[in-house]
Design a protein around this motif. Structure first.
Motif, PDB file in Angstrom:
ATOM      1  N   TYR A  49     -55.211  31.456  65.169  1.00  0.00           N
ATOM      2  CA  TYR A  49     -56.073  30.463  65.803  1.00  0.00           C
ATOM      3  C   TYR A  49     -56.075  29.180  64.979  1.00  0.00           C
ATOM      4  CZ  TYR A  49     -57.543  34.732  68.123  1.00  0.00           C
ATOM      5  OH  TYR A  49     -57.550  35.912  68.826  1.00  0.00           O
ATOM      6  N   ARG A  50     -55.688  28.058  65.599  1.00  0.00           N
ATOM      7  CA  ARG A  50     -55.513  26.801  64.880  1.00  0.00           C
ATOM      8  C   ARG A  50     -56.639  25.825  65.225  1.00  0.00           C
ATOM      9  NH1 ARG A  50     -50.827  26.561  65.847  1.00  0.00           N
ATOM     10  NH2 ARG A  50     -50.021  27.162  63.815  1.00  0.00           N
ATOM     11  N   VAL A  51     -57.191  25.191  64.183  1.00  0.00           N
ATOM     12  CA  VAL A  51     -58.314  24.280  64.372  1.00  0.00           C
ATOM     13  C   VAL A  51     -58.061  22.969  63.627  1.00  0.00           C
ATOM     14  CG1 VAL A  51     -59.992  26.121  64.746  1.00  0.00           C
ATOM     15  CG2 VAL A  51     -59.525  25.343  62.410  1.00  0.00           C
ATOM     16  N   PRO A  52     -58.868  21.944  63.882  1.00  0.00           N
ATOM     17  CA  PRO A  52     -58.636  20.644  63.239  1.00  0.00           C
ATOM     18  C   PRO A  52     -58.770  20.685  61.722  1.00  0.00           C
ATOM     19  CG  PRO A  52     -60.098  20.416  65.132  1.00  0.00           C
ATOM     20  CD  PRO A  52     -59.937  21.884  64.880  1.00  0.00           C
ATOM     21  N   ASN A  53     -57.895  19.939  61.066  1.00  0.00           N
ATOM     22  CA  ASN A  53     -58.006  19.722  59.627  1.00  0.00           C
ATOM     23  C   ASN A  53     -58.730  18.395  59.391  1.00  0.00           C
ATOM     24  OD1 ASN A  53     -57.517  20.243  56.844  1.00  0.00           O
ATOM     25  ND2 ASN A  53     -55.858  18.750  56.869  1.00  0.00           N
TER      26      ASN A  53
ATOM     27  N   GLN B  78     -65.512   9.798  59.169  1.00  0.00           N
ATOM     28  CA  GLN B  78     -66.251  11.028  59.432  1.00  0.00           C
ATOM     29  C   GLN B  78     -66.376  11.877  58.168  1.00  0.00           C
ATOM     30  OE1 GLN B  78     -65.833  13.182  63.292  1.00  0.00           O
ATOM     31  NE2 GLN B  78     -63.999  11.929  63.512  1.00  0.00           N
ATOM     32  N   ASP B  79     -67.561  12.401  57.946  1.00  0.00           N
ATOM     33  CA  ASP B  79     -67.806  13.308  56.829  1.00  0.00           C
ATOM     34  C   ASP B  79     -67.004  14.591  57.029  1.00  0.00           C
ATOM     35  OD1 ASP B  79     -69.642  15.681  55.622  1.00  0.00           O
ATOM     36  OD2 ASP B  79     -69.882  13.839  54.460  1.00  0.00           O
ATOM     37  N   GLY B  80     -66.521  15.156  55.932  1.00  0.00           N
ATOM     38  CA  GLY B  80     -65.728  16.377  56.038  1.00  0.00           C
ATOM     39  C   GLY B  80     -66.479  17.522  56.680  1.00  0.00           C
ATOM     40  N   SER B  81     -67.785  17.594  56.457  1.00  0.00           N
ATOM     41  CA  SER B  81     -68.566  18.688  57.035  1.00  0.00           C
ATOM     42  C   SER B  81     -68.624  18.590  58.560  1.00  0.00           C
ATOM     43  CB  SER B  81     -69.976  18.692  56.449  1.00  0.00           C
ATOM     44  OG  SER B  81     -70.662  17.497  56.765  1.00  0.00           O
ATOM     45  N   VAL B  82     -68.547  17.360  59.085  1.00  0.00           N
ATOM     46  CA  VAL B  82     -68.551  17.178  60.539  1.00  0.00           C
ATOM     47  C   VAL B  82     -67.273  17.764  61.135  1.00  0.00           C
ATOM     48  CG1 VAL B  82     -68.514  15.467  62.391  1.00  0.00           C
ATOM     49  CG2 VAL B  82     -70.002  15.142  60.407  1.00  0.00           C
ATOM     50  N   ILE B  83     -66.131  17.479  60.510  1.00  0.00           N
ATOM     51  CA  ILE B  83     -64.855  18.033  60.978  1.00  0.00           C
ATOM     52  C   ILE B  83     -64.878  19.556  60.847  1.00  0.00           C
ATOM     53  CG2 ILE B  83     -62.350  17.973  60.717  1.00  0.00           C
ATOM     54  CD1 ILE B  83     -63.552  15.308  61.547  1.00  0.00           C
TER      55      ILE B  83
ATOM     56  N   TYR C 245     -65.567  19.284  53.709  1.00  0.00           N
ATOM     57  CA  TYR C 245     -64.781  20.058  54.676  1.00  0.00           C
ATOM     58  C   TYR C 245     -64.544  21.491  54.191  1.00  0.00           C
ATOM     59  CZ  TYR C 245     -60.889  21.436  57.687  1.00  0.00           C
ATOM     60  OH  TYR C 245     -60.081  22.112  58.567  1.00  0.00           O
ATOM     61  N   LEU C 246     -63.916  21.625  53.038  1.00  0.00           N
ATOM     62  CA  LEU C 246     -63.599  22.959  52.535  1.00  0.00           C
ATOM     63  C   LEU C 246     -64.867  23.755  52.224  1.00  0.00           C
ATOM     64  CD1 LEU C 246     -60.617  22.059  50.183  1.00  0.00           C
ATOM     65  CD2 LEU C 246     -60.472  23.265  52.366  1.00  0.00           C
TER      66      LEU C 246
END
Length: 438
Positions: free
Chosen positions: A181-185, A194-199, A237-238
């Motif tokens: 399953y592939r999702v946005p990086n 955009q803040d990494g947590s939003v992505i 994000y991470l």
């Protein structure tokens, strides 16, 4: 920035002997095996490659991050030579040896996370990724694998499906493995502010919809993408992904094959983000050019597969282990990461000057001895022809660079983590000349 540098290249590129070698290659080597640059290497030392025609090239590729401590690293070669004279192979699962255990111990000490760890050694990065996924599936009793856009994980059957782009890796060789399953990086240059947590929350929402958290065995992610174009995720994000995985019993696997072992100025790129994966996959630089890879992580997770379920004929080869012990010794020596950080600062400053001078450079990003230069057209879209022009002009003047980005439009720079300031400055001057060719 001066455009003055030594004349390392004295023939056309490729020269006559490289052309002859290439003609033989076309007759005997499968066309499926490609090469970035048409030069055939006769010898290498430190940060310099010398081809069959006597031309020299500053190596900003390192075999895609393998020879991080320099070609023909004296201490690593000495360790290999000593082990070659002792024994070259017994197979650890038949008659074991201490070298394997020592590599595992050292990896447990340096990988992120303050918890009991164990390791399993293998031969290639793709093999290690497959081992990590198998371990996660066995531990969780789940099947799903989460990956992100622009990721790259190998050329084996499972990893072909985990890669973002099909061409040239998986086109025509399906079916690809399922339950991926592939999702946005997080891609700050393309995402804007955009803040990494939003992505990350967008990615989580997607995973919950298309897979369901209770179906996922693991998230496999490069902390900084290599093949994808040296994409450095935005803060948050991470960390957000990791927290969600922990809440849902999903094993987090960091693919540090290209970014680990000091490449970014820290032993592991995960450390730049406070990211603590359950399993860390290493390869490339660990063996100083001798094939070796590893999965290191939480002891309870690593013990999930029954005895005999992992390993292979050449897994943890003793010569490679001897090299790895020396490599890890050099990387953990006092000041080693300080030097790589200095290299990053010097590269960043020089590349920033080039970005001001050449509008084709849309973005410069990276850490330590890992940088990407994203080339764009007037509309800000990927500029693939510019990459071709600049990389060939750089080669003609004595600098080897790599391709990156899902469109092949990012100049990927991977110099040695101990390269000299003089060679960095020379490489920057060559890049200046190469960009002027546009």
């Amino acid at each position: 920035m001066s455009n003055s540098y030594p004349n390392r290249v004295t023939t056309a590129v490729p020269g006559p002997r490289s052309q002859s070698a290439h003609a033989a290659r076309q007759q005997h080597v499968s066309a499926s095996v490609g090469s970035y640059m048409p030069i055939y290497i006769e010898r290498a030392d430190g940060s310099i490659l010398t081809d069959l025609d006597g031309n020299e090239f500053i190596d900003f590729g390192c075999g895609i991050g393998v020879t991080s401590l320099g070609h023909a690293n004296e201490a690593a070669v000495g360790a290999m030579r000593e082990q070659l004279e002792a024994f070259t192979h017994t197979l650890f699962t038949v008659t074991p040896y201490e070298l394997y255990t020592e590599v595992a111990r050292l990896l447990g000490e340096i990988t992120p996370g303050d918890f009991a760890k164990k390791s399993v050694l293998s031969t290639t990065g793709a093999e290690a990724i497959e081992n990590a996924v198998k371990i996660a599936r066995s531990f969780t009793r789940r099947n799903g694998i989460a990956v992100v856009e622009h990721g790259y994980h190998g050329r084996t059957n499972l990893t072909l499906g985990m890669n973002y782009k099909a061409q040239p890796y998986s086109t025509g060789v399906g079916p690809r493995a399922g339950e991926i399953y592939r999702v946005p990086n997080s891609y700050p240059f393309r995402d804007g502010e955009q803040d990494g947590s939003v992505i990350a929350r967008k990615a989580i929402k997607t995973l919950e919809k298309i897979s369901g958290a209770d179906n996922l065995a693991c998230l496999v992610i490069e902390p900084i993408q290599g093949e994808g174009g040296i994409v450095v995720p935005a803060p948050g994000y991470l960390e957000t992904l990791q927290a969600w995985c922990a809440e849902n019993g999903i094993v987090v696997i960091a693919d540090e094959i290209q970014t680990g072992l000091g490449r970014t100025g820290k032993l592991f790129a995960s450390e730049h983000f406070g990211f603590v994966p359950d399993l860390v996959v290493t390869a490339k630089a660990i063996g100083a050019g001798i094939p070796l890879s590893a999965v290191t992580g939480r002891a309870d997770v690593m013990d999930a597969i029954p005895a005999g379920g992992l390993s292979g004929t050449y897994s943890g080869n003793p010569v490679a282990c001897a090299a790895a012990i020396e490599v890890l010794s050099q990387l953990t020596a006092p000041g080693a990461m300080d030097r790589t950080t200095e290299i990053g600062e010097r590269l960043r400053a020089g590349l920033a000057q080039l970005q001001e001078k050449y509008p084709v450079i849309g973005d410069v990003r990276g850490h330590g001895a890992l940088f990407g230069i994203e080339l764009v057209d007037a509309d800000g879209e990927p500029n693939v022809p510019a990459f071709a022009t600049v990389s060939q002009a750089a080669l003609a003047n004595g600098l080897l660079v790599m391709a990156g980005g899902s469109d092949g439009h990012v100049l990927r720079l991977l110099p040695q983590v101990n390269i000299s300031d003089e060679l960095i400055d020379e490489a920057l001057s060559i890049l200046d000349t190469a960009f002027s060719a546009l």
